[in-house]
Write an enzyme that holds these catalytic residues in place. Structure first.
Site, mmCIF file in Angstrom:
data_model
loop_
_atom_site.group_PDB
_atom_site.id
_atom_site.type_symbol
_atom_site.label_atom_id
_atom_site.label_comp_id
_atom_site.label_asym_id
_atom_site.label_seq_id
_atom_site.Cartn_x
_atom_site.Cartn_y
_atom_site.Cartn_z
ATOM 1 N N CYS A 267 9.183 -9.654 4.550
ATOM 2 C CA CYS A 267 7.716 -9.660 4.647
ATOM 3 C C CYS A 267 7.139 -10.572 3.566
ATOM 4 C CB CYS A 267 7.136 -8.253 4.520
ATOM 5 S SG CYS A 267 7.678 -7.151 5.819
ATOM 6 N N GLY A 271 4.097 -16.344 0.710
ATOM 7 C CA GLY A 271 5.053 -16.575 -0.374
ATOM 8 C C GLY A 271 4.568 -16.330 -1.790
ATOM 9 N N GLY A 272 3.556 -15.490 -1.964
ATOM 10 C CA GLY A 272 3.083 -15.189 -3.323
ATOM 11 C C GLY A 272 4.227 -14.713 -4.216
ATOM 12 N N LYS A 273 4.947 -13.717 -3.718
ATOM 13 C CA LYS A 273 6.024 -13.167 -4.551
ATOM 14 C C LYS A 273 7.303 -13.986 -4.405
ATOM 15 C CE LYS A 273 3.822 -8.713 -4.441
ATOM 16 N NZ LYS A 273 2.881 -9.011 -3.323
ATOM 17 N N GLU A 291 9.645 -13.539 7.579
ATOM 18 C CA GLU A 291 8.262 -13.223 7.956
ATOM 19 C C GLU A 291 8.131 -13.343 9.471
ATOM 20 O OE1 GLU A 291 5.135 -12.331 6.533
ATOM 21 O OE2 GLU A 291 4.432 -12.642 8.580
ATOM 22 N N ASP A 318 11.168 -10.691 13.110
ATOM 23 C CA ASP A 318 10.779 -9.307 12.853
ATOM 24 C C ASP A 318 11.896 -8.721 11.998
ATOM 25 O OD1 ASP A 318 10.559 -6.514 12.963
ATOM 26 O OD2 ASP A 318 9.578 -6.579 14.913
ATOM 27 N N ASP A 335 7.994 -6.156 0.624
ATOM 28 C CA ASP A 335 6.558 -6.089 0.312
ATOM 29 C C ASP A 335 5.860 -5.680 1.612
ATOM 30 O OD1 ASP A 335 4.213 -6.307 -1.081
ATOM 31 O OD2 ASP A 335 4.119 -8.502 -1.008
ATOM 32 N N CYS A 388 0.287 -2.963 -1.671
ATOM 33 C CA CYS A 388 -0.947 -3.143 -2.450
ATOM 34 C C CYS A 388 -1.923 -2.025 -2.083
ATOM 35 C CB CYS A 388 -1.548 -4.529 -2.248
ATOM 36 S SG CYS A 388 -1.993 -4.895 -0.559
#
Ligand SMILES: C[S@@+](CC[C@H](N)C(=O)[O-])C[C@H]1O[C@@H](n2cnc3c(N)ncnc32)[C@H](O)[C@@H]1O
Length: 456
Positions: A267, A271-273, A291, A318, A335, A388
């Site tokens: 997930c 690509g922040g993390k 993703e 998936d 995430d 989050c």
């Protein structure tokens, strides 16, 4: 709503009324409608700021504004002309929440916009309603019962307020509601492969952006003043930073993969993390980022290119269909998609797009995701579950349910990996047990949840 431009009216106010109409009456997303309007406009920097503030503020505070308006209108909100309503809502937001805007300026503009769009009669209504509110504003009495009071005053859905009052208590609930109405900080994650934080601050200053070191993480820079959008700076284009809140930067530190390792990022979104993990590993090893949505992976690739990261491989899939015989890693980040209650201050309309029903669907999905993710973790390997949200059903309860069925996994304390972050005593104890909820605003950051699991 096409309103004729008139020199006497501030253009930002006309546009604000139009955008709020699109959001409230036609279901447009506030951030997208605003971005589109700003892209096509020739507004000054000050008016861009005013427009953004009026639109986001009005959408965020709509429940409070409508409650006040109903006290002064002769018929319910639902029966009002939607154009008039949009003009009144934006004007009332400025009146109640933007101290710098003089009353006469916003009333004159609201009346003029109403006249141009709907004629003299509606202009008269705008004038009468707004002037009446100005006269009586400080005598308004809000409801006494706590759920109604907090949900109207802080403009949140009743069911969310009720849940938070029950689970967090009055004081913590009120702190959270107030934080959700505050403006989110702009925080950058410095890319250590390209420059140090100090160098980045200097480079940004040359571009007119004022920023300072974040005291919360070794990578964070807090932007204090940016005359141009931060993603349009040369420093951004050269890959000196990624825009990311400190709370999200903790993921790489908690998982703590050494350089040269193989990491699975399930997930990954845009690509922040992922990109932080690759930087954290000094761009050595491999991060396999998975993703569901191809468009997100396209943005991930652009981010990797900009940041100079060569170790990220991506896979459009998936995650439930990944074959654990083929895909394995010692370090895995999940995430998970979640309700997002930790980041409600980021998007003005987010709170109005949530409902109780989505939680059941999400928890089922999260339970499936973590069970399947666990099959891909090597022996003695680590699984970091992140969301989050601050919703226990999506956090602690998912982990407890998972551990009951997967006794070959245990929680792994990670306090020592967060020595740079100023956790208070109860949060230190939680991190030491292997699960941590960062409450939104408690340290000035977004809300996040982390649970670190180790396979025996
Ligand atoms: C919390 S977001 C990820 C944020 C991202 N890790 C970051 O730090 O920028 C969750 C992501 O899960 C993706 N997702 C949802 N269901 C999925 C599935 N079945 N398989 C793969 N990805 C999925 C969503 O598209 C979304 O991008």
């Amino acid at each position: 709503m096409a309103i004729k431009k008139d020199k006497a009216v501030n253009k930002a106010r006309i546009m604000a009324a139009e955008i709020v109409y699109e959001v409230m009456e036609r279901g447009a997303f506030a951030n997208l409608a605003l971005a589109k309007a700003l892209r096509n406009s020739d507004l000054s920097a000050a008016d861009r700021h005013l427009l953004t503030e009026i639109v986001n503020g009005t959408v965020r505070m709509i429940k409070h504004l409508d409650w006040v308006l109903e006290l002064f209108l002769h018929s319910p909100i639902k029966k009002q002309n939607p154009y008039l309503l949009s003009i009144l809502r934006t004007a009332l937001y400025q009146l109640m929440f933007l101290a710098k805007v003089p009353d006469y300026a916003l009333v004159n503009d609201a009346v003029e916009i109403s006249r141009q769009k709907m004629g003299a009669k509606m202009a008269g209504v705008s004038n009468a309603v707004l002037r009446n509110i100005i006269r009586k504003l400080d005598k308004i009495k809000y409801p006494d019962d706590p759920v109604s009071f907090y949900s109207i005053y802080y403009s949140h859905p009743d069911w969310l307020v009720k849940l938070w009052l029950d689970t967090l208590g009055t004081q913590a609930c009120e702190t959270l509601l107030a934080y959700n109405n505050s403006r989110s900080r702009v925080v950058l994650r410095c890319n250590p492969l390209k420059c140090s934080r100090e160098e980045l601050i200097d480079k940004l200053e040359e571009e007119g952006v004022k920023a300072q070191l974040s005291p919360l993480t070794p990578w964070g820079i807090v932007v204090e003043d940016n005359p141009q959008p931060i993603a349009e700076t040369a420093s951004f284009k050269k890959g000196y930073f990624y825009i990311q809140n400190e709370a999200s930067m903790l993921a790489a530190a908690i998982l703590n993969p050494p350089a040269g390792e193989r990491v699975l990022d399930l997930c990954c979104g845009v690509g922040g993390k992922t990109t932080h993990l690759a930087e954290y590993m000094n761009n050595q090893g491999e991060v396999l980022a998975v993703e569901f949505y191809a468009q997100k992976l396209e943005l991930l690739r652009q981010n990797c290119q900009r940041l100079g990261l060569g170790i990220v491989k991506d896979l459009e899939k998936d995650i439930r269909t990944l074959n654990s015989k083929e895909v394995k890693a010692r370090y895995l980040l999940l995430d998970a998609p979640c309700s997002g209650w930790g980041v409600l201050n980021r998007r003005a309309d987010a709170r109005w797009r949530k409902n109780q029903e989505e939680i059941n669907e999400l928890t089922q999905l999260q339970a499936q995701f973590i069970s399947h993710a666990a099959t891909m973790v090597e022996k003695q390997g680590y699984l970091l579950y992140a969301t989050c949200t601050i919703n226990q059903a999506e956090n602690e309860e998912i982990i407890e349910g998972f551990l009951e069925e997967n006794q070959h996994f245990v929680l792994e304390g990670f306090l020592s990996k967060l020595s740079f972050f100023p956790l208070d005593k109860p949060d230190k104890a939680s991190a030491n047990r292997g699960m941590l909820t960062l409450m939104p605003g408690k340290y000035g950051t977004d809300g996040m949840f982390y649970a670190l699991l180790r396979r025996k």
